[in-house]
Design a protein around this motif. Structure first.
Motif, PDB file in Angstrom:
ATOM      1  N   GLN A  65       4.710   7.939  -0.992  1.00  0.00           N
ATOM      2  CA  GLN A  65       5.257   6.588  -1.151  1.00  0.00           C
ATOM      3  C   GLN A  65       4.732   5.661  -0.052  1.00  0.00           C
ATOM      4  O   GLN A  65       4.320   4.529  -0.318  1.00  0.00           O
ATOM      5  CB  GLN A  65       6.787   6.613  -1.130  1.00  0.00           C
ATOM      6  CG  GLN A  65       7.396   7.233  -2.364  1.00  0.00           C
ATOM      7  CD  GLN A  65       8.913   7.430  -2.246  1.00  0.00           C
ATOM      8  OE1 GLN A  65       9.497   7.273  -1.168  1.00  0.00           O
ATOM      9  NE2 GLN A  65       9.546   7.783  -3.349  1.00  0.00           N
ATOM     10  N   ALA A  66       4.740   6.145   1.185  1.00  0.00           N
ATOM     11  CA  ALA A  66       4.262   5.327   2.311  1.00  0.00           C
ATOM     12  C   ALA A  66       2.774   5.019   2.165  1.00  0.00           C
ATOM     13  O   ALA A  66       2.344   3.884   2.374  1.00  0.00           O
ATOM     14  CB  ALA A  66       4.537   6.045   3.633  1.00  0.00           C
ATOM     15  N   THR A  68       1.022   4.976  -0.556  1.00  0.00           N
ATOM     16  CA  THR A  68       0.802   4.106  -1.712  1.00  0.00           C
ATOM     17  C   THR A  68       0.908   2.644  -1.287  1.00  0.00           C
ATOM     18  O   THR A  68       0.127   1.802  -1.727  1.00  0.00           O
ATOM     19  CB  THR A  68       1.778   4.441  -2.844  1.00  0.00           C
ATOM     20  OG1 THR A  68       1.522   5.798  -3.266  1.00  0.00           O
ATOM     21  CG2 THR A  68       1.609   3.518  -4.032  1.00  0.00           C
ATOM     22  N   GLN A  69       1.846   2.348  -0.394  1.00  0.00           N
ATOM     23  CA  GLN A  69       1.977   0.977   0.117  1.00  0.00           C
ATOM     24  C   GLN A  69       0.776   0.590   0.990  1.00  0.00           C
ATOM     25  O   GLN A  69       0.409  -0.576   1.068  1.00  0.00           O
ATOM     26  CB  GLN A  69       3.266   0.820   0.913  1.00  0.00           C
ATOM     27  CG  GLN A  69       4.501   0.908   0.040  1.00  0.00           C
ATOM     28  CD  GLN A  69       5.789   0.804   0.854  1.00  0.00           C
ATOM     29  OE1 GLN A  69       5.806   1.103   2.050  1.00  0.00           O
ATOM     30  NE2 GLN A  69       6.844   0.377   0.200  1.00  0.00           N
ATOM     31  N   LEU A  70       0.187   1.576   1.637  1.00  0.00           N
ATOM     32  CA  LEU A  70      -0.962   1.328   2.526  1.00  0.00           C
ATOM     33  C   LEU A  70      -2.308   1.483   1.807  1.00  0.00           C
ATOM     34  O   LEU A  70      -3.357   1.310   2.420  1.00  0.00           O
ATOM     35  CB  LEU A  70      -0.922   2.299   3.715  1.00  0.00           C
ATOM     36  CG  LEU A  70       0.229   2.135   4.691  1.00  0.00           C
ATOM     37  CD1 LEU A  70       0.256   3.290   5.687  1.00  0.00           C
ATOM     38  CD2 LEU A  70       0.128   0.803   5.410  1.00  0.00           C
ATOM     39  N   ARG A  71      -2.277   1.788   0.522  1.00  0.00           N
ATOM     40  CA  ARG A  71      -3.501   2.121  -0.212  1.00  0.00           C
ATOM     41  C   ARG A  71      -4.631   1.096  -0.050  1.00  0.00           C
ATOM     42  O   ARG A  71      -5.796   1.489   0.090  1.00  0.00           O
ATOM     43  CB  ARG A  71      -3.182   2.341  -1.690  1.00  0.00           C
ATOM     44  CG  ARG A  71      -4.344   2.950  -2.446  1.00  0.00           C
ATOM     45  CD  ARG A  71      -3.936   3.379  -3.838  1.00  0.00           C
ATOM     46  NE  ARG A  71      -5.051   4.025  -4.505  1.00  0.00           N
ATOM     47  CZ  ARG A  71      -4.939   4.793  -5.549  1.00  0.00           C
ATOM     48  NH1 ARG A  71      -3.751   5.022  -6.072  1.00  0.00           N
ATOM     49  NH2 ARG A  71      -5.993   5.345  -6.107  1.00  0.00           N
ATOM     50  N   THR A  88      -6.376   4.277   8.303  1.00  0.00           N
ATOM     51  CA  THR A  88      -5.889   3.033   7.709  1.00  0.00           C
ATOM     52  C   THR A  88      -6.169   1.904   8.698  1.00  0.00           C
ATOM     53  O   THR A  88      -5.878   2.033   9.891  1.00  0.00           O
ATOM     54  CB  THR A  88      -4.382   3.076   7.384  1.00  0.00           C
ATOM     55  OG1 THR A  88      -3.655   3.405   8.563  1.00  0.00           O
ATOM     56  CG2 THR A  88      -4.070   4.097   6.320  1.00  0.00           C
ATOM     57  N   GLU A  90      -5.728  -2.323   8.910  1.00  0.00           N
ATOM     58  CA  GLU A  90      -5.208  -3.557   8.321  1.00  0.00           C
ATOM     59  C   GLU A  90      -5.798  -4.753   9.060  1.00  0.00           C
ATOM     60  O   GLU A  90      -6.126  -4.669  10.233  1.00  0.00           O
ATOM     61  CB  GLU A  90      -3.681  -3.575   8.431  1.00  0.00           C
ATOM     62  CG  GLU A  90      -3.035  -2.410   7.699  1.00  0.00           C
ATOM     63  CD  GLU A  90      -1.559  -2.268   7.984  1.00  0.00           C
ATOM     64  OE1 GLU A  90      -0.848  -3.294   7.949  1.00  0.00           O
ATOM     65  OE2 GLU A  90      -1.124  -1.136   8.260  1.00  0.00           O
TER      66      GLU A  90
END
Length: 177
Positions: A65-66, A68-71, A88, A90
């Motif tokens: 879930q985490a 997926t938000q950072l995908r 990751t 950003e």
């Protein structure tokens, strides 16, 4: 091949790599790309079995879930076609104007073989591609190997901050690009 359960009834194959036969030049052997749906389950397994998530008791489902938000920010490292780590990056984070490297995760059996540096270098290049002049990250000061790794890569500590999630102290480190 080892099977790890991600969701009830869903198993993910975690192939075994022969670490004795790894290429000498990981820079050219490791391929980095955006994650496929299949990769997401594997990287969720990598995350859930790595600290700090493992020590927090994060399940593979919670990791998925985490992630997926950072995908959109996720770059998966593959060696011999197998996902072996990820980074990751950003565009914005805790340091104004700096890219933010949220995570570097390397498969446990491949640590201390240069894969972390390949991921770090990819993260730095990703930040440059975002036209950032600085990249920042947070790290647990008790994680001596990680702090040493980042310092060797040119990061310096700019502040000590409290993690919103855990309430623990973190070093905020940055590096000019």
């Amino acid at each position: 091949m080892t099977m790890k359960q991600v969701d009830p009834g869903v198993e993910v194959a975690v192939p075994v790599l022969d670490s004795a036969n790894l290429p000498n030049d990981l820079n050219s052997a490791v391929k980095l790309s955006q994650p496929t749906d299949e990769d997401m389950s594997v990287v969720a397994s990598l995350r859930a079995s790595s600290d700090p998530w493992k020590s927090r008791g994060e399940t593979q489902e919670e990791s998925l879930q985490a992630l997926t938000q950072l995908r959109p920010f996720l770059h998966v490292a593959k060696l011999q076609g197998q996902a072996v780590g990820y980074v990751t990056v950003e565009r914005d984070g805790p340091v104004p104007g700096a890219a933010y490297m949220r995570n570097i995760v390397v498969r446990q059996d491949l640590r201390k073989q240069g894969l972390g540096m390949v991921l770090l270098n990819h993260g730095v290049q990703t930040a440059r591609d975002m036209y950032r002049k600085t990249i920042a990250l947070r790290v647990d000061p008790a994680n001596g190997p990680a702090v040493s790794f980042y310092r060797k890569a040119g990061f310096t500590t700019v502040a000590t901050v409290v993690s919103k999630k855990s309430g623990k102290l973190r070093l905020l480190m940055s590096r000019e690009l």
